[in-house]
Scaffold this active site. Structure first.
Site, PDB file in Angstrom:
ATOM      1  N   GLU A  70       8.367   6.845   7.043  1.00  0.00           N
ATOM      2  CA  GLU A  70       8.635   6.230   5.739  1.00  0.00           C
ATOM      3  C   GLU A  70       7.771   6.909   4.685  1.00  0.00           C
ATOM      4  O   GLU A  70       6.546   6.950   4.802  1.00  0.00           O
ATOM      5  CB  GLU A  70       8.361   4.727   5.719  1.00  0.00           C
ATOM      6  CG  GLU A  70       8.759   4.128   4.363  1.00  0.00           C
ATOM      7  CD  GLU A  70       8.515   2.635   4.219  1.00  0.00           C
ATOM      8  OE1 GLU A  70       9.011   2.069   3.231  1.00  0.00           O
ATOM      9  OE2 GLU A  70       7.824   2.054   5.075  1.00  0.00           O
ATOM     10  N   GLU A  95       1.664   7.641   2.505  1.00  0.00           N
ATOM     11  CA  GLU A  95       1.304   6.966   1.257  1.00  0.00           C
ATOM     12  C   GLU A  95       0.058   7.624   0.675  1.00  0.00           C
ATOM     13  O   GLU A  95      -0.766   8.152   1.412  1.00  0.00           O
ATOM     14  CB  GLU A  95       1.052   5.476   1.530  1.00  0.00           C
ATOM     15  CG  GLU A  95       0.703   4.634   0.327  1.00  0.00           C
ATOM     16  CD  GLU A  95       1.721   4.757  -0.788  1.00  0.00           C
ATOM     17  OE1 GLU A  95       1.397   5.429  -1.795  1.00  0.00           O
ATOM     18  OE2 GLU A  95       2.839   4.209  -0.653  1.00  0.00           O
ATOM     19  N   ASP A 145       9.091   6.199  -7.030  1.00  0.00           N
ATOM     20  CA  ASP A 145       8.902   6.100  -8.476  1.00  0.00           C
ATOM     21  C   ASP A 145      10.063   6.793  -9.202  1.00  0.00           C
ATOM     22  O   ASP A 145      10.306   7.985  -8.994  1.00  0.00           O
ATOM     23  CB  ASP A 145       7.578   6.751  -8.874  1.00  0.00           C
ATOM     24  CG  ASP A 145       7.123   6.361 -10.273  1.00  0.00           C
ATOM     25  OD1 ASP A 145       7.995   6.176 -11.154  1.00  0.00           O
ATOM     26  OD2 ASP A 145       5.908   6.232 -10.485  1.00  0.00           O
ATOM     27  N   LYS A 149      11.202   8.019 -17.798  1.00  0.00           N
ATOM     28  CA  LYS A 149      11.138   8.738 -19.076  1.00  0.00           C
ATOM     29  C   LYS A 149      11.609  10.179 -18.872  1.00  0.00           C
ATOM     30  O   LYS A 149      11.227  10.834 -17.906  1.00  0.00           O
ATOM     31  CB  LYS A 149       9.713   8.711 -19.629  1.00  0.00           C
ATOM     32  CG  LYS A 149       9.254   7.320 -20.057  1.00  0.00           C
ATOM     33  CD  LYS A 149       7.863   7.348 -20.654  1.00  0.00           C
ATOM     34  CE  LYS A 149       7.432   5.953 -21.089  1.00  0.00           C
ATOM     35  NZ  LYS A 149       6.058   5.948 -21.650  1.00  0.00           N
ATOM     36  N   ASP A 181      16.345   0.922  -7.246  1.00  0.00           N
ATOM     37  CA  ASP A 181      16.895  -0.068  -8.161  1.00  0.00           C
ATOM     38  C   ASP A 181      17.087   0.540  -9.553  1.00  0.00           C
ATOM     39  O   ASP A 181      17.278  -0.190 -10.524  1.00  0.00           O
ATOM     40  CB  ASP A 181      15.991  -1.309  -8.230  1.00  0.00           C
ATOM     41  CG  ASP A 181      14.595  -0.990  -8.740  1.00  0.00           C
ATOM     42  OD1 ASP A 181      14.216   0.201  -8.753  1.00  0.00           O
ATOM     43  OD2 ASP A 181      13.864  -1.924  -9.134  1.00  0.00           O
TER      44      ASP A 181
END
Length: 241
Positions: A70, A95, A145, A149, A181
């Site tokens: 992941e 991560e 992320d 912008k 999303d």
């Protein structure tokens, strides 16, 4: 002689944030990191991976088993749940945020999870060099992320060229699962991966069905509460020639 590099050649998909960790998080690194957190040789940055470093899954997990990776595991809710419910498979959480790594270790330890390892490193370097070629049966990227912008979209993880790194890490027929999303990012993901010659769609229609192996997290609920639609994609790694 040229000066040694002190920066990466490509922009990364994260901004390194620092902050004081709680006592429990500090304890996680002191007591739990020796079991869960892989010791990765570095290159030019703290989250980099030395190009000659290689993970040995059999040595790390003590067995041969399917490996699921992941990318951007956050607080670890999805991967801890999966590792707990699927003991015959091994899991690797990638991560860069220490607080998230600490929470993942604490929750994994509390659940008695032993088939999970963590790596604190930039994901493309893990996929393109650190993992043995073809080591992963699945790669998960949930809610990375979106860098919404316009001037920041070059930082997005899923951009042209990412497919090469993911395809290298995946076994033949292995699955790349994604969810976001953010509509604009979902469209970019689909455009990029549809164009990758080493992948093929593993879904019909516009979007894949929601992956039932992904637990509903607070992050996903927050996106839904704000009226954002969750979009899933899944691609299959084509067989090597």
């Amino acid at each position: 002689m040229p000066e040694p590099r002190t920066f990466r050649d490509e922009p990364v998909s994260f901004v390194r944030r620092s902050g004081r960790m709680s006592e429990a998080q500090e304890r996680a690194f002191a007591e739990l990191a020796p079991h869960y957190l892989l010791d990765v040789p570095r290159d030019v940055a703290w989250t980099s991976v030395h190009p000659e470093a290689r993970m040995d899954p059999v040595a790390e997990y003590g067995r041969e088993a399917p490996l699921i990776v992941e990318i951007g595991s956050g607080q670890g809710h999805a991967i801890v749940s999966a590792a707990s419910s699927r003991p015959d498979e091994d899991f690797l959480a990638v991560e860069v945020f220490r607080a998230g790594l600490a929470r993942t270790m604490l929750d994994a330890d509390k659940a008695g999870v032993r088939n999970l390892r963590l790596v604190e490193a930039n994901a493309p370097e893990v996929l393109s060099t650190y993992l043995p070629e073809g080591a992963a049966t699945e790669v998960w990227i949930f809610f990375s992320d979106p860098w919404h912008k316009k001037r920041h979209t070059k930082r997005r993880l899923i951009r042209p060229g990412f497919g090469d790194a993911a395809a290298r890490a995946l076994s033949d027929g292995g699955l790349l699962r994604l969810a976001t999303d953010w509509e604009d990012y979902a469209l970019q993901m689909r455009e990029v991966l549809d164009a990758e010659p080493l992948f093929e769609r593993a879904f019909e229609g516009e979007w894949a069905e929601r992956f039932d192996g992904r637990v509903m997290t607070a992050f996903e609920r927050k996106g839904i509460a704000k009226g954002r639609e969750i979009r899933d994609l899944v691609y299959r790694r084509k067989p090597r020639a």
